[in-house]
Scaffold this active site. Structure first.
Site, PDB file in Angstrom:
ATOM      1  N   CYS A  69       0.842  -1.201   0.000  1.00 11.46           N
ATOM      2  CA  CYS A  69       0.000   0.000   0.000  1.00 11.46           C
ATOM      3  C   CYS A  69       0.876   1.249   0.000  1.00 11.46           C
ATOM      4  O   CYS A  69       1.534   1.529  -0.987  1.00 11.46           O
ATOM      5  CB  CYS A  69      -0.971  -0.034   1.177  1.00 11.46           C
ATOM      6  N   GLU A 119      -0.841  -8.608   4.914  1.00  9.97           N
ATOM      7  CA  GLU A 119      -0.668  -8.690   6.377  1.00  9.97           C
ATOM      8  C   GLU A 119      -1.993  -8.507   7.119  1.00  9.97           C
ATOM      9  O   GLU A 119      -2.043  -8.670   8.329  1.00  9.97           O
ATOM     10  CB  GLU A 119       0.377  -7.664   6.833  1.00  9.97           C
ATOM     11  N   HIS A 153      -3.481  -5.670   0.999  1.00 14.09           N
ATOM     12  CA  HIS A 153      -2.789  -5.885   2.270  1.00 14.09           C
ATOM     13  C   HIS A 153      -2.717  -7.363   2.646  1.00 14.09           C
ATOM     14  O   HIS A 153      -3.627  -7.862   3.319  1.00 14.09           O
ATOM     15  CB  HIS A 153      -3.520  -5.144   3.393  1.00 14.09           C
TER      16      HIS A 153
END
Lengths: 274, 993
Positions: free
Chosen positions: A106, A236, A234
């Site tokens: 990002c 994560e 994302h």
């Protein structure tokens, strides 16, 4: 003895996904995980050269006030390490020259692109040749998207991945190359590692499956060595099945699909090609 | 001389902001403009050379791939109207600040000495055949807020295409001439005292002014003052400090007043609503819980603290930012969210922030009538507030996990903007508990974060009044989430290293409140206001003391650790300034340089405010009962209900908030097969190594205040708790926050019905006591905002008495959590709880322009039994889906359950346990409290019913795979058959912009 994986998760000045990115590295069994504030690099307390996996997490560097990650890139390019003649960018270029891994998610991806780390076609890592700009919708959105990996890509992070489902959370994620020629080059070299697709795995330009109108549905790209990789979604944010928006209605493995990116990076560092 | 750098998009690059602006002009103002393009303008002061300007423009200020720039010449072309919007002097310009920093880094050393400053503005190039008046409307009515921004409107024919607009530097031209005014109050009569209060915007009443007058005539006070060079006159610094500290906003004078209450039959004397009902109920609950009491810090700090587990505590606070949001929706709301962030951050030793919540109350964005003066259109407020909270929350890296939008035409006068934040802290740090505060005399007062400007002066006193003609512009501030993020990053490191002793935030009242309140721990303070870092010259000492400039925390630092603290701040790029020290002198002592400018007894400052005495008289209103007939066509009725603003989807707003940063998202705001069904509550895992979750939910039902604020409050509490229970929270580990937003309840010529409004407040408090104690869900913190009225000319608009009840709780294992979407065809549909014809204040009656009288009443004993049993069933994994029945009742809960699962449903109303007038629409749309719709797999039916034994519940139908929603009515006939896709579309459409 296998090589130690030493990860640095960089934070400060508006970065905000450092905790979960460090957690991903931990779940993927990195040997060392340091969340490092950029001031620690700038004051010479921590050194990039002590690590072999750099994580640039999401957030809003300097509020993205001059365009996403623009002021952040400016700092990386022009800041000096206190009390020495070294520039931060020199350390970063050395890190790359040493064949080490960088993952930008990002805002971290935006930073890599605006610095010129990606796609870096000519091998010049400080000349910007693409950008990430405002979503066609004109708004920040948080929504989950399907992504298709390119099995021809040299990207070491997406090895073995077919399709994955991650959230996007951005207002400036539309990938735009400087020219048609550059786009062609990126595609020819299979630097496009991830593309937005629909639930049937078909690459799509249609909103909202393609959440930002990105050129050729590009969601993530790597450099030619495949060791530098950036993506808007994302990984994560999907480390456990309870992160999935439909985990209460679908049967899912406990481990989230985001972990694969980090596991790939870490096994690559441990492997013989590193 | 200043220079202008303009940055625009290259030919062929899409201008998303321009397109969005064009759409807003068409949607909001119905002006058909063909195209809007945007240009960013950086006005740079500081004498940069041509080469430096070129370097800045080509470097940080533009994107070479998609943008072009120009220096001191215009980019604008191909337009009919040009509108440029920039800030007024002194207004926070976050982009300008970042640009200045970027240029400093780019140019290297010595840029500080060159006094480089950057001011941003934006050009909108509009193509379209619109008149000058229309262009003016676009500028003033949509693009610029004249309170904080200036704008220019130029027709293409009048534009100088060679030179463009002249560079304009909106600098504050203040002179550094500190001055303290002394006022002798001794001889001033009552009228004169009130005049001083009014003219200085002190918002103090006569009794309070007289208490101040009397203080300065006390010989002991005069004697002490003479020793420090003062006398029997008050300084403006002291008067302002007292006004802030004694403001309704800070002191909650109405909640602490003596009230004579009568309901016609019974009379009651109440000495402080806050002590009797709020604190009283929590004390009772904690006592009853005994060893199981999980409260750690209630009502004494910036936020409440409860245990999460043995090693961690949770901190939670909700605030409102109504008055500033009325004047500047974006800045007001942005400041609201970053402001409430600092509350848990400044509680105990300081907490890491884990989620935000937002509840907004607006008038309809489709409002069509003429607007009263100084009121912004509700659509503009809606969009501005939404964007302010988006920037505040997203840029701070805090997920927004729960919220609501509530609509009522009375929020036209003042919107309500509730912002909440929770945090987590280790239970012990460096060997000490973290939930208490301690300050020792001699500790150094340090202010850190942003600088002080004129922004936010009189915020506390201004919000203690109605919105009126003279409401001050300076009360509006714009938050800066990145400055705050840098500060909180730094302070968390400092906290973990034990570099400070205590922390609090600078919010309402600025330093006068933060240092004033901290000084109560040591017993006094002495600080030098001339040391405060300022944004620009020209602030008077009193302004420095009370400015509410944002992003600041005040700390108490052990003198031995000051050097370490300061070094860390410098390294992490955060400004920190020692302002003085805490003492045990019993005096709030402020100097400017060597000269004392305020010298007030701490006792007088904090406890000197006279207690108000008020009267409250309750008389239950008698509303007309509606007479409409049961509709023949329920399909249409459902479509109308689903399209109501209080029921329809809020997804467009929800998606613009990051609800999963920090990686612990478990139950998101939108769930179901297409990720678009409305969740009842949010769940996050704050510790990524653990499966323990935090549950957050809320209840709000202002419509019921039109009947009885007692039941409004009871229903809000029940709604919050049942929402939390619906996703899997444990009723034994839930705590609440009460946030009152009332209209002025003090009887006066301005407010002739004050006694009734105060009675509503009393009754709401009675309900807080009755229901929180019965549920065992204690209030741990809260806030009241008592002047939510608009009064200009003959127009007065008062908000309906509104209570937001928020709960925070725990789920031991998030893998047991349940969402509201139907899961599988053939699953059985149950209703838990009896339905009664309680349609008073309901959405169904409101749809028929009626209020009625039969307001839902909470049967708390039965509710507890149901909630405990349901929790057991959830823990046992027997519940496929669970959805609470609230606005729109059973009918809406069933439909939402169905379409969120992408499935149909067959329901038989004869099977619904119901008491009251036999009408299909009443059964479907009554808003009786404490009910759930659940679906279960047929194989779990026996176990489920056994666990729920003793509570009213019944199987009322099944989930269908055919995508049809079908209802059999009380008469046994099919009364409704509709595709769920049509119903969902009606629900999604109204606010999808």
């Amino acid at each position: 003895m296998t090589r130690k994986v030493k990860t640095i998760v960089l934070t400060g000045n508006g970065t905000n996904c450092e905790m979960e990115m460090a957690h991903a590295c931990k779940l993927a069994c990195a040997d060392q995980i340091d969340i490092v504030h950029i001031s620690e690099l700038l004051f010479g307390e921590k050194r990039l050269s002590d690590y072999n996996f750099l994580n640039l997490p999401g957030g809003f560097l300097d509020g993205d006030d001059l365009g996403s990650a623009k002021a952040g890139a400016n700092r990386f390019l022009h800041a000096r390490i206190a009390g020495s003649s070294e520039m931060l960018i020199e350390n970063l270029l050395k890190f790359i020259a040493d064949g080490k891994l960088i993952l930008g998610v990002c805002n971290g991806f935006q930073l890599m692109v605006k610095l010129g780390l990606l796609p870096a076609l000519t091998g010049n890592f400080t000349k910007q040749s693409s950008t990430l700009t405002f979503n066609d919708s004109g708004r920040f959105e948080d929504r989950w998207v399907y992504l298709k990996a390119n099995d021809q890509s040299p990207c070491v992070f997406t090895r073995g991945i077919d399709t994955v489902y991650y959230p996007v959370r951005h207002g400036e994620g539309k990938f735009v190359p400087e020219s048609a020629a550059i786009l062609k080059e990126i595609e020819k070299k299979n630097l496009v590692a991830l593309q937005y697709c629909d639930p049937t795995r078909a690459i799509t330009m249609d909103y909202p499956a393609n959440p930002n109108g990105s050129t050729n549905a590009i969601a993530g790209i790597c450099n030619e060595t495949g060791r530098l990789f950036g993506l808007m979604p994302h990984p994560e944010a999907f480390l456990h099945h309870t992160n999935h928006p439909r985990w209460t209605r679908e049967t899912l493995p406990e481990e989230g699909q985001g972990l694969a990116i980090f596991q790939n990076a870490i096994s690559f560092i441990r492997g013989k090609d590193f | 001389m200043a220079d202008r750098i303009e940055v625009g998009f290259k030919e062929g690059i899409r201008d998303a902001l321009g397109e969005k602006t064009q759409k807003r002009i068409i949607d909001n103002l119905a002006l058909a403009v063909a195209k809007v393009a945007t240009i960013e303008v950086y006005t740079i002061a500081g004498e940069l050379s041509a080469a430096e300007l070129q370097e800045a423009a080509a470097g940080p200020l533009s994107d070479p791939v998609i943008q072009e720039f120009s220096i001191n010449r215009p980019l604008a072309k191909n337009f009919d109207w040009l509108i440029e919007v920039g800030f007024r002097p002194g207004v926070t310009d976050n982009v300008g600040k970042t640009a200045r920093e970027a240029i400093s880094i780019l140019l290297g050393e010595n840029t500080g000495e060159r006094k480089i400053a950057v001011y941003t503005s934006r050009q909108y190039l509009i193509s379209g055949k619109i008149s000058q008046t229309d262009a003016g409307k676009i500028a003033a009515g949509l693009l610029a807020n004249d309170l904080i921004e200036r704008h220019q409107v130029i027709a293409a024919g009048d534009f100088d295409f060679n030179r463009g607009l002249a560079a304009f530097v909106p600098q504050v031209m203040g002179k550094d001439e500190p001055h303290v005014t002394h006022i002798n109050l001794a001889e001033v009569d009552a009228q004169g005292l009130l005049k001083i209060s009014q003219e200085k915007l002190l918002a103090l009443n006569l009794e309070e002014m007289q208490a101040i007058q009397a203080y300065y005539q006390n010989p002991a006070v005069i004697k002490a003052r003479k020793k420090v060079g003062l006398n029997e006159t008050t300084t403006d610094v002291e008067l302002e400090c007292l006004a802030q500290t004694w403001s309704e906003h800070c002191k909650h004078k109405i909640f602490n007043s003596k009230i004579d209450y009568t309901d016609g039959r019974n009379k009651l004397k109440i000495d402080s609503l806050f002590k009797k009902y709020i604190k009283g109920s929590t004390a009772k609950i904690r006592k009853a819980k005994g060893k199981k009491d999980f409260c750690l810090s209630v009502f004494v700090d910036n936020a409440g603290i409860i245990k999460f587990n043995d090693d961690h505590n949770l901190v939670f606070k909700v605030e409102t930012h109504n008055s500033p949001s009325a004047l500047d929706p974006y800045g007001g709301a942005l400041t609201g969210i970053v402001g409430v962030n600092r509350d848990p951050f400044g509680t105990g030793i300081g907490a890491k922030l884990i989620f935000n919540t937002d509840v907004f109350c607006f008038a309809s964005p489709f409002y069509k009538k003429k607007l009263p003066p100084r009121i912004l259109h509700p659509r503009r407020i809606y969009e501005g507030v939404r964007e302010g909270v988006e920037h505040g929350g997203n840029k701070s890296g805090i997920p927004t996990v729960n919220g609501s939008l509530v609509f009522d035409k009375r929020y036209l006068g003042k919107p309500l903007v509730y912002c909440g934040t929770a945090g987590i802290m280790p239970a012990r740090l460096n060997g000490k508990p973290t939930h208490t505060k301690e300050i020792k005399p001699g500790d150094v007062i340090i202010m850190t974060g942003g600088r002080i400007g004129k922004d936010g002066i009189h915020g506390a006193t201004f919000s203690s009044e109605e919105l009126h003609e003279g409401s001050p512009v300076t009360a509006v501030q714009i938050g800066d989430p990145i400055t705050q993020k840098k500060m909180t990053d730094f302070l968390l490191v400092a906290r973990n290293r034990g570099l400070y002793r205590a922390i609090t935030d600078n919010g309402a009242g600025g330093l006068s409140s933060s240092v004033g309140e901290m000084a109560t721990y040591s017993g006094g303070c002495e600080m030098d206001l001339s040391l405060a870092p300022l944004k620009y010259a020209g602030l008077q000492p009193w302004e420095i003391l009370v400015s509410e400039a944002q992003e600041r925390m005040s700390l108490a630092v052990d003198p031995k650790k000051v050097d370490q603290f300061m070094a860390l701040a410098r390294k992490m790029g955060v400004e920190a300034t020692a302002m003085g020290k805490f003492t045990k002198s019993g005096i709030f002592h402020a100097r400017f340089g060597e000269k004392t400018v305020a010298y007030l007894d701490m006792d007088f400052l904090h406890d000197g405010v006279p207690q108000m005495k008020l009267a409250a008289q309750w008389k239950a209103p008698k509303n007309a009962e509606p007479t409409f007939a049961e509709p023949a066509n329920l399909n249409k009725a459902f479509i109308r209900m689903l399209s109501r603003l209080n029921i329809c989807s809020k997804e467009a707003v929800v998606r613009q908030y990051d609800h999963e940063v920090q990686g612990g998202s478990v139950v998101k705001p939108m769930v179901g097969v297409q990720n678009d069904g409305p969740s009842d509550a949010g769940i996050v895992r704050p510790l990524l190594d653990s499966m323990e979750g935090v549950v957050v939910a809320h209840g709000i039902c202002p419509r019921y205040s039109d009947i009885d604020a007692y039941h409004m409050t009871a229903c809000a509490i029940d709604e919050a708790i049942r929402n939390a229970v619906a996703v899997g929270a444990d009723l034994n580990h839930l705590a609440g926050l009460d946030n009152f937003c009332w209209c002025d309840p003090v009887q006066s010529t301005k407010t002739p019905d004050g006694e009734y409004k105060l009675a509503q407040l009393v009754r709401a408090n009675m309900a807080i006591y009755d229901y929180t104690t019965a549920f065992g869900v204690p209030c741990i913190s809260g806030k009241d905002s008592m002047k939510n009225d608009y009064a200009i000319g003959k127009t007065k608009i008062s908000v309906p008495p509104t209570l937001l009840y928020s709960v925070i709780g725990k789920i031991k294992d998030v893998r047991k959590a349940v969402t509201m979407d139907a899961k599988r065809p053939q699953d059985l549909v149950y209703i838990i709880g009896e339905t009664r014809d309680e349609l008073g204040g309901s959405e169904w009656f409101a749809e028929h322009k009626a209020i009625g009288n039969k307001v839902p009443q909470v049967d708390v004993k039965k509710a507890i039994k149901k909630y405990r049993a349901l929790h057991k069933a959830i823990q046992s994994g027997l519940i496929a889906s669970c959805h609470d029945c609230s606005d729109g009742g059973l009918g809406i809960a069933l439909i939402e359950t169905a379409f969120a699962g992408g499935l149909g449903m067959n329901i038989d109303l004869k099977d619904v346990p119901y008491r009251g007038k036999k009408r299909n629409d009443y059964v479907l749309f009554s808003e009786t409290a404490s009910r759930f719709v659940v679906t279960i797999h047929p194989k779990d039916q026996g176990r489920f019913e056994k666990i729920m034994d003793g509570s009213v519940l019944n199987e009322i139908g099944f989930v269908a795979g055919n995508g049809l929603f079908q209802i059999t009515g009380l008469n046994g006939k099919l009364i409704m058959k509709e595709k769920i896709s049509n119903l969902k579309e009606a629900w999604q459409k109204p606010l999808n912009f």
